[in-house]
Design a protein around this motif. Structure first.
Motif, short mmCIF file in Angstrom:
data_model
loop_
_atom_site.label_atom_id
_atom_site.label_comp_id
_atom_site.label_asym_id
_atom_site.label_seq_id
_atom_site.Cartn_x
_atom_site.Cartn_y
_atom_site.Cartn_z
N GLY A 10 32.00 -179.23 -10.61
CA GLY A 10 31.67 -178.70 -9.39
C GLY A 10 31.14 -177.37 -9.26
O GLY A 10 30.77 -176.82 -8.14
N GLN A 11 31.01 -176.53 -10.27
CA GLN A 11 30.71 -175.10 -10.19
C GLN A 11 29.07 -175.38 -10.37
O GLN A 11 28.44 -176.27 -10.83
CB GLN A 11 31.07 -174.31 -11.43
N GLU A 12 28.20 -174.45 -9.34
CA GLU A 12 26.87 -174.45 -9.46
C GLU A 12 26.40 -173.93 -10.81
O GLU A 12 26.97 -172.84 -11.14
CB GLU A 12 26.26 -173.78 -8.43
N ILE A 13 25.29 -174.37 -11.35
CA ILE A 13 24.65 -173.97 -12.41
C ILE A 13 23.74 -173.02 -12.06
O ILE A 13 22.95 -173.12 -11.10
CB ILE A 13 23.83 -175.26 -13.12
N THR A 14 23.86 -171.94 -12.64
CA THR A 14 22.80 -170.67 -12.10
C THR A 14 22.24 -170.08 -13.51
O THR A 14 22.89 -170.09 -14.51
CB THR A 14 23.55 -169.67 -11.26
N ILE A 15 21.08 -169.56 -13.31
CA ILE A 15 20.31 -168.50 -14.16
C ILE A 15 20.10 -167.26 -13.85
O ILE A 15 19.90 -167.13 -12.57
CB ILE A 15 19.31 -169.64 -15.02
N ASP A 16 19.78 -166.44 -14.79
CA ASP A 16 19.07 -165.17 -14.13
C ASP A 16 17.51 -165.43 -14.01
O ASP A 16 17.02 -165.74 -14.97
CB ASP A 16 19.46 -164.07 -15.08
N TYR A 17 16.85 -165.19 -13.01
CA TYR A 17 15.35 -165.40 -13.04
C TYR A 17 15.06 -164.34 -13.69
O TYR A 17 13.47 -164.55 -14.16
CB TYR A 17 14.92 -165.53 -11.51
N LYS A 18 15.36 -163.07 -13.84
CA LYS A 18 14.85 -162.14 -14.63
C LYS A 18 13.55 -161.37 -14.08
O LYS A 18 13.60 -160.18 -13.98
CB LYS A 18 14.38 -162.74 -16.01
N GLU A 19 12.59 -162.15 -13.79
CA GLU A 19 11.51 -161.40 -13.28
C GLU A 19 11.35 -161.83 -11.72
O GLU A 19 11.41 -163.06 -11.38
CB GLU A 19 10.27 -161.83 -14.06
N PRO A 20 10.68 -160.77 -10.97
CA PRO A 20 10.77 -161.42 -9.51
C PRO A 20 9.72 -162.61 -9.13
O PRO A 20 9.90 -163.14 -8.09
CB PRO A 20 9.96 -160.12 -9.08
N SER A 21 8.71 -162.59 -9.75
CA SER A 21 7.89 -163.92 -9.49
C SER A 21 8.33 -165.08 -9.86
O SER A 21 7.91 -166.12 -9.42
CB SER A 21 6.43 -163.45 -10.11
N THR A 22 9.46 -165.19 -10.87
CA THR A 22 9.77 -166.53 -11.24
C THR A 22 10.15 -167.24 -10.06
O THR A 22 10.89 -166.95 -8.93
CB THR A 22 11.08 -166.33 -12.15
N PHE A 23 10.20 -168.76 -9.81
CA PHE A 23 10.26 -169.45 -8.84
C PHE A 23 10.03 -168.87 -7.53
O PHE A 23 10.89 -169.00 -6.60
CB PHE A 23 11.85 -169.84 -9.19
N GLY A 24 8.75 -168.30 -7.43
CA GLY A 24 8.44 -167.95 -6.14
C GLY A 24 9.34 -166.55 -5.48
O GLY A 24 9.13 -166.64 -4.36
N TRP A 25 10.29 -166.06 -6.48
CA TRP A 25 11.32 -165.18 -5.85
C TRP A 25 10.32 -164.12 -5.10
O TRP A 25 9.64 -163.51 -5.67
CB TRP A 25 12.27 -164.68 -6.92
N ASP A 26 10.87 -163.88 -3.76
CA ASP A 26 10.23 -162.87 -3.07
C ASP A 26 11.01 -161.36 -3.05
O ASP A 26 12.09 -161.59 -2.81
CB ASP A 26 10.14 -163.34 -1.41
N GLU A 27 10.32 -160.48 -3.70
CA GLU A 27 11.17 -159.27 -3.82
C GLU A 27 11.95 -158.88 -2.60
O GLU A 27 12.98 -158.05 -2.67
CB GLU A 27 10.30 -158.09 -4.28
N GLU A 28 11.39 -159.24 -1.52
CA GLU A 28 12.04 -158.57 -0.23
C GLU A 28 13.23 -159.42 0.18
O GLU A 28 13.94 -159.23 0.99
CB GLU A 28 10.99 -158.75 1.15
N GLN A 29 13.44 -160.73 -0.37
CA GLN A 29 14.52 -161.50 0.20
C GLN A 29 15.92 -161.06 -0.44
O GLN A 29 15.99 -160.50 -1.72
CB GLN A 29 14.19 -163.03 -0.24
N PRO A 30 16.92 -161.09 0.25
CA PRO A 30 18.15 -160.83 -0.29
C PRO A 30 18.47 -161.77 -0.97
O PRO A 30 18.64 -162.91 -1.22
CB PRO A 30 19.03 -160.81 0.95
N CYS A 31 19.38 -161.48 -2.20
CA CYS A 31 19.97 -162.41 -3.14
C CYS A 31 21.30 -162.76 -2.59
O CYS A 31 22.07 -161.96 -2.34
CB CYS A 31 20.41 -161.66 -4.52
N LEU A 32 21.58 -163.99 -2.42
CA LEU A 32 22.64 -164.92 -1.91
C LEU A 32 23.56 -165.15 -2.95
O LEU A 32 24.31 -165.94 -2.91
CB LEU A 32 22.32 -165.90 -1.03
N CYS A 33 23.40 -164.71 -4.19
CA CYS A 33 24.31 -165.13 -5.45
C CYS A 33 25.82 -164.98 -5.27
O CYS A 33 26.65 -165.82 -5.79
CB CYS A 33 23.85 -164.88 -6.93
#
Ligand SMILES: C[S@@+](CC[C@H](N)C(=O)[O-])C[C@H]1O[C@@H](n2cnc3c(N)ncnc32)[C@H](O)[C@@H]1O
Length: 267
Positions: free
Chosen positions: A172-195
């Motif tokens: 039931g736990q979510e599988i998570t990874i550390d994206y490491k770099e801002p561009s990974t998976f289109g991560w927007d530097e401005e967006q808040p992290c909801l982890c």
């Protein structure tokens, strides 16, 4: 009311198209020896240099890890959209799933889409699961991840990009990874992290604060190399795309990218 607010999880299956993509169906069952000897017949130095990372790799991936993907669900994950969830408990060191996607040449930095990961072993290429990929494209970022995505190199070739459990993951736990770099998976530097892993939360743009030990460990994980399995030739037949390094993929190494057709012949 949104799904996350109502607490309801809405199953979702991604469309899978049969196109060219990096994928293999078997992970070698055992990690054997050091990288230096894995590049058989060569006198090239071990990529790990003075700090041999084989122990780290061995400690990361259990020796009895197999190719079978853990049963996973794609469910709503709060404000993060969809996420990957374990349907059963997964032991640390297990193969969780494999990131499959098209090997695409990166024209500009901004090209990294929501389902694209940059490749460390081939810096001008990304694995893009936008049009064609599996469940792993729904893996979300966490600053305190329970898994890691690695680039497996076999005989100095990119073989696949599996997700490996770093900790025991309860059902039931979510599988998570550390994206490491801002561009990974289109991560927007401005967006808040909801982890939600406060106080550890350090979204991808804050990676520079990791320090030496961490960055050494990450490099080591990204250069994990295993010997090909016994039936390596048969597996290579299934591998449509391949990255062929003329020499070993160390810093500054000359890289050649080659493409195979559906029959496995080089183009
Ligand atoms: C590979 S996708 C993951 C699947 C995505 N949640 C979806 O439903 O398509 C990556 C995107 O998910 C979102 N995401 C992943 N982890 C997140 C996090 N910790 N906080 C906020 N958004 C996140 C970001 O928009 C990111 O660009």
């Amino acid at each position: 009311m949104s799904d996350s607010e109502s607490g309801q999880h809405e199953p979702f299956e991604p469309p899978v198209q049969w196109k060219f993509f990096l994928r293999r169906s078997v992970i070698p069952e055992k990690l054997l020896g050091c990288l230096g000897s894995a590049i058989s017949g060569s006198d090239q130095q071990c990529l790990c240099g003075k700090q041999c990372f084989c122990n780290l790799v061995r400690s990361l991936i259990s020796l009895d890890a197999t190719c079978s993907s853990a049963p996973l669900s794609i469910l709503r994950s709060g404000g993060k959209g969809y996420g990957l969830f374990a349907q059963r408990a997964i032991a640390a060191g297990s193969f969780v799933t494999e990131f499959t996607g098209e090997l695409v040449k990166l024209v500009a930095e901004g090209d990294l889409g929501r389902y694209s990961i940059p490749l460390r072993c081939a810096p001008h290429f990304v694995l893009d699961a936008g049009a064609c990929g599996g469940k792993a494209r729904f893996v979300n970022h966490s600053c305190k991840p329970n898994s890691v995505m690695v680039e497996w190199l076999s005989s100095a070739k990119l073989d696949c990009a599996p997700v490996i459990a770093l900790t025991d993951i309860p059902s039931g736990q979510e599988i998570t990874i550390d994206y490491k770099e801002p561009s990974t998976f289109g991560w927007d530097e401005e967006q808040p992290c909801l982890c939600g892993s406060s106080p550890e939360c350090h979204p991808p743009h804050a990676l520079l604060s990791y320090g030496m030990v961490r960055s050494w460990a990450e490099e080591a994980m990204f250069y994990a190399v295993v010997l090909p399995p016994q039936d390596g030739d048969a597996i290579l037949e299934q591998q449509i795309w391949d990255v062929d390094f003329g020499v070993h993929p160390g810093p500054g190494a000359q890289k050649h990218l080659r493409r195979r057709d559906m029959e496995g012949s080089w183009l």
